[in-house]
Design an enzyme around this catalytic site. Structure first.
Site, mmCIF file in Angstrom:
data_model
loop_
_atom_site.group_PDB
_atom_site.id
_atom_site.type_symbol
_atom_site.label_atom_id
_atom_site.label_comp_id
_atom_site.label_asym_id
_atom_site.label_seq_id
_atom_site.Cartn_x
_atom_site.Cartn_y
_atom_site.Cartn_z
ATOM 1 N N GLY A 4 -5.925 -0.268 10.012
ATOM 2 C CA GLY A 4 -5.119 -1.149 10.861
ATOM 3 C C GLY A 4 -5.839 -2.462 11.051
ATOM 4 N N HIS A 5 -5.483 -3.470 10.212
ATOM 5 C CA HIS A 5 -6.157 -4.765 10.301
ATOM 6 C C HIS A 5 -5.670 -5.600 11.468
ATOM 7 C CE1 HIS A 5 -9.123 -5.119 7.285
ATOM 8 N NE2 HIS A 5 -8.317 -4.623 6.347
ATOM 9 N N GLN A 32 -6.476 8.481 4.807
ATOM 10 C CA GLN A 32 -5.354 8.356 5.749
ATOM 11 C C GLN A 32 -4.027 8.108 5.040
ATOM 12 O OE1 GLN A 32 -7.057 5.888 9.389
ATOM 13 N NE2 GLN A 32 -8.100 5.407 7.485
ATOM 14 N N GLY A 60 5.367 -4.823 5.953
ATOM 15 C CA GLY A 60 5.682 -6.184 6.387
ATOM 16 C C GLY A 60 5.739 -7.179 5.234
ATOM 17 N N GLY A 61 4.774 -7.124 4.324
ATOM 18 C CA GLY A 61 4.731 -8.057 3.191
ATOM 19 C C GLY A 61 5.959 -7.906 2.315
ATOM 20 N N THR A 62 6.368 -6.663 2.097
ATOM 21 C CA THR A 62 7.535 -6.388 1.241
ATOM 22 C C THR A 62 8.811 -6.942 1.860
ATOM 23 O OG1 THR A 62 6.442 -4.432 0.418
ATOM 24 C CG2 THR A 62 8.822 -4.518 0.095
ATOM 25 N N GLY A 73 0.838 -1.204 0.000
ATOM 26 C CA GLY A 73 0.000 0.000 0.000
ATOM 27 C C GLY A 73 0.871 1.252 0.000
ATOM 28 N N ASP A 93 0.615 1.860 9.016
ATOM 29 C CA ASP A 93 0.217 1.002 10.142
ATOM 30 C C ASP A 93 1.260 0.956 11.262
ATOM 31 O OD1 ASP A 93 -2.093 0.374 8.815
ATOM 32 O OD2 ASP A 93 -1.311 -1.462 7.941
HETATM 33 O O1 F6P Z 1 -1.267 0.538 4.174
HETATM 34 C C1 F6P Z 1 -1.713 -0.385 5.126
HETATM 35 C C2 F6P Z 1 -3.173 -0.490 5.034
HETATM 36 O O2 F6P Z 1 -3.542 0.823 5.037
HETATM 37 C C3 F6P Z 1 -4.013 -1.204 6.069
HETATM 38 O O3 F6P Z 1 -4.197 -0.543 7.273
HETATM 39 C C4 F6P Z 1 -5.282 -1.364 5.306
HETATM 40 O O4 F6P Z 1 -6.130 -2.278 5.867
HETATM 41 C C5 F6P Z 1 -4.771 -1.794 3.981
HETATM 42 O O5 F6P Z 1 -3.547 -1.103 3.824
HETATM 43 C C6 F6P Z 1 -5.717 -1.604 2.842
HETATM 44 O O6 F6P Z 1 -5.069 -1.291 1.653
HETATM 45 P P1 F6P Z 1 -5.430 -1.846 0.203
HETATM 46 O O7 F6P Z 1 -6.894 -1.724 0.028
HETATM 47 O O8 F6P Z 1 -4.636 -0.981 -0.689
HETATM 48 O O9 F6P Z 1 -4.986 -3.272 0.139
#
Ligand code: F6P
Length: 373
Positions: free
Chosen positions: A178-179, A299, A111-113, A12, A135
């Site tokens: 923030g998931h 955000q 984190g994924g990267t 993201g 996040d």
């Molecule tokens: O950038 C992190 C984040 O904003 C998370 O908090 C959010 O849930 C997620 O990315 C959603 O992003 P996308 O819809 O681009 O996958």
């Protein structure tokens, strides 16, 4: 000697990415006399060999811009979809790295990267990463760029919601990104004076949230702000999700893994409208009117804060120096006022969640904020 470096931004987008691209590239070009190539749209652009010029003309004026001039995507090197078919592109990426005569590749991401970058490192590429995400959940770094900007935006939103909640004697439930990590909801909830803060790390009881709001009403404050992180869940649902995640990890066969994955996806889908459900339940339990505001992508967008520009420039320029010193397989982390290399193997696959006894949580409790626990 390191001559050619590649840069990509993945995951993201996050305010401060352009400031980081500028910091790395300016130092690499002007101080270390290196050549820079940008790759478009994260790992997908590297797999498709879509490059972008990164010279001083392109770098000029991007410090204050939001988003990323390189584009981004959530594609993973080992699992990229082409025409509906998933493909492992790590070998193609390795070929493109060599075809572009790269001596190093910088991956800017969350984190994924970090995980994806580690896989490329294991293929023998010289990899270095920077931590970005709103996040703030990347391990082993004090903070990530993007977080401060998003914190400001979410705090400003909570400030604005206060006056309308107060005027209408309403509850306003504000959903903050923030998931799995609640840093943004926690920080903006404290800074904006939310009455209730709900985090993924602290499962809540709806009755406790309602009690906190009713107790405010009894003291004459018949409005409340509830700051809820996207991934916050009531205790019963959180327990089900935790068990489903554990099943997924423990699955031994492909069949078991698939069924655990489906179960988890079904649970997530059932909870996807969770903020609206929370608002409705609070109306029923308190007798007050309640409204929902979802801050969403606001955000992540727009110009980075001064703190994020500064952090991204510090980490970006330190990254160029580490490349010149041939330090690879690391993430450039923020540590107090310094930038330090931390091994990618220690960062990848871990997340910095909010500890239940964190000083921010304690401070919030001491000013009377409820966590619904
Ligand atoms: O950038 C992190 C984040 O904003 C998370 O908090 C959010 O849930 C997620 O990315 C959603 O992003 P996308 O819809 O681009 O996958």
């Amino acid at each position: 000697m390191i001559k050619h470096i590649g840069i990509l931004t993945a995951g993201g987008d996050s305010p401060g990415l352009n400031a980081a691209i500028r910091g790395i590239s300016k130092a690499a070009l002007c101080v270390y006399d290196m050549q820079i190539i940008g790759f478009r749209d994260g790992f997908r652009g590297l797999a498709e060999n879509r490059t972008s010029r990164l010279d001083s003309d392109v770098l000029s004026g991007i410090l204050t811009q939001g988003g990323t001039i390189l584009g981004t995507s959530r594609d993973k090197p080992h699992n990229m979809v082409f025409g509906g078919i998933k493909q492992d592109m790590t070998d193609v990426i390795t070929e493109n790295y060599h075809a572009n005569h790269l001596d190093a590749l910088v991956c800017l991401g969350g984190g994924g990267t970090q995980k994806n970058a580690l896989q490329l490192m294991e293929k023998g590429l010289n990899i270095i990463t920077l931590p970005k995400t709103i996040d703030n959940d990347v391990a082993l770094t004090d903070t990530t760029f993007g977080f401060d900007t998003a914190l400001g935006i979410a705090t400003d939103a909570i400030d604005r919601l206060h006056s309308t909640a107060h005027s209408h004697h309403r509850i306003i439930v504000v959903e903050i990104m923030g998931h799995s990590a609640g840093w943004l909801a926690l920080g903006s909830g404290i800074a904006g004076g939310a009455d209730v803060i709900l985090l993924p790390e602290i499962p809540y009881e709806i009755s406790s949230v309602a009690d906190a709001i009713r107790s405010r009403a009894r003291s004459g404050k018949n409005f409340s702000i509830v700051a809820v992180a996207e991934g916050a869940l009531p205790r019963d649902q959180a327990a089900l999700v935790k068990a489903a995640k554990q099943h997924k990890v423990a699955a031994e066969t492909k069949k078991e893994r698939k069924s655990a994955k489906l179960k988890l996806a079904a649970l997530m889908a059932a909870n996807s409208n969770h903020t609206a459900t929370l608002s409705k339940q609070l109306e029923e339990l308190t007798g007050l009117e309640s409204r929902v505001t979802i801050l969403g992508y606001l955000q992540r967008g727009g110009t980075p804060s001064a703190a994020d520009r500064l952090l991204a420039t510090r980490l970006g320029t330190a990254c160029a120096t580490l490349i010149a010193q041939e330090t690879f397989g690391v993430m450039v982390a923020a540590r107090d006022e310094t930038a330090v290399p931390v091994p990618l193997v220690e960062v990848a696959g871990t997340k910095k969640l909010v500890p239940a006894d964190h000083s921010w949580v304690k401070a919030a409790r001491h000013v009377g904020t409820s966590f619904g626990d």
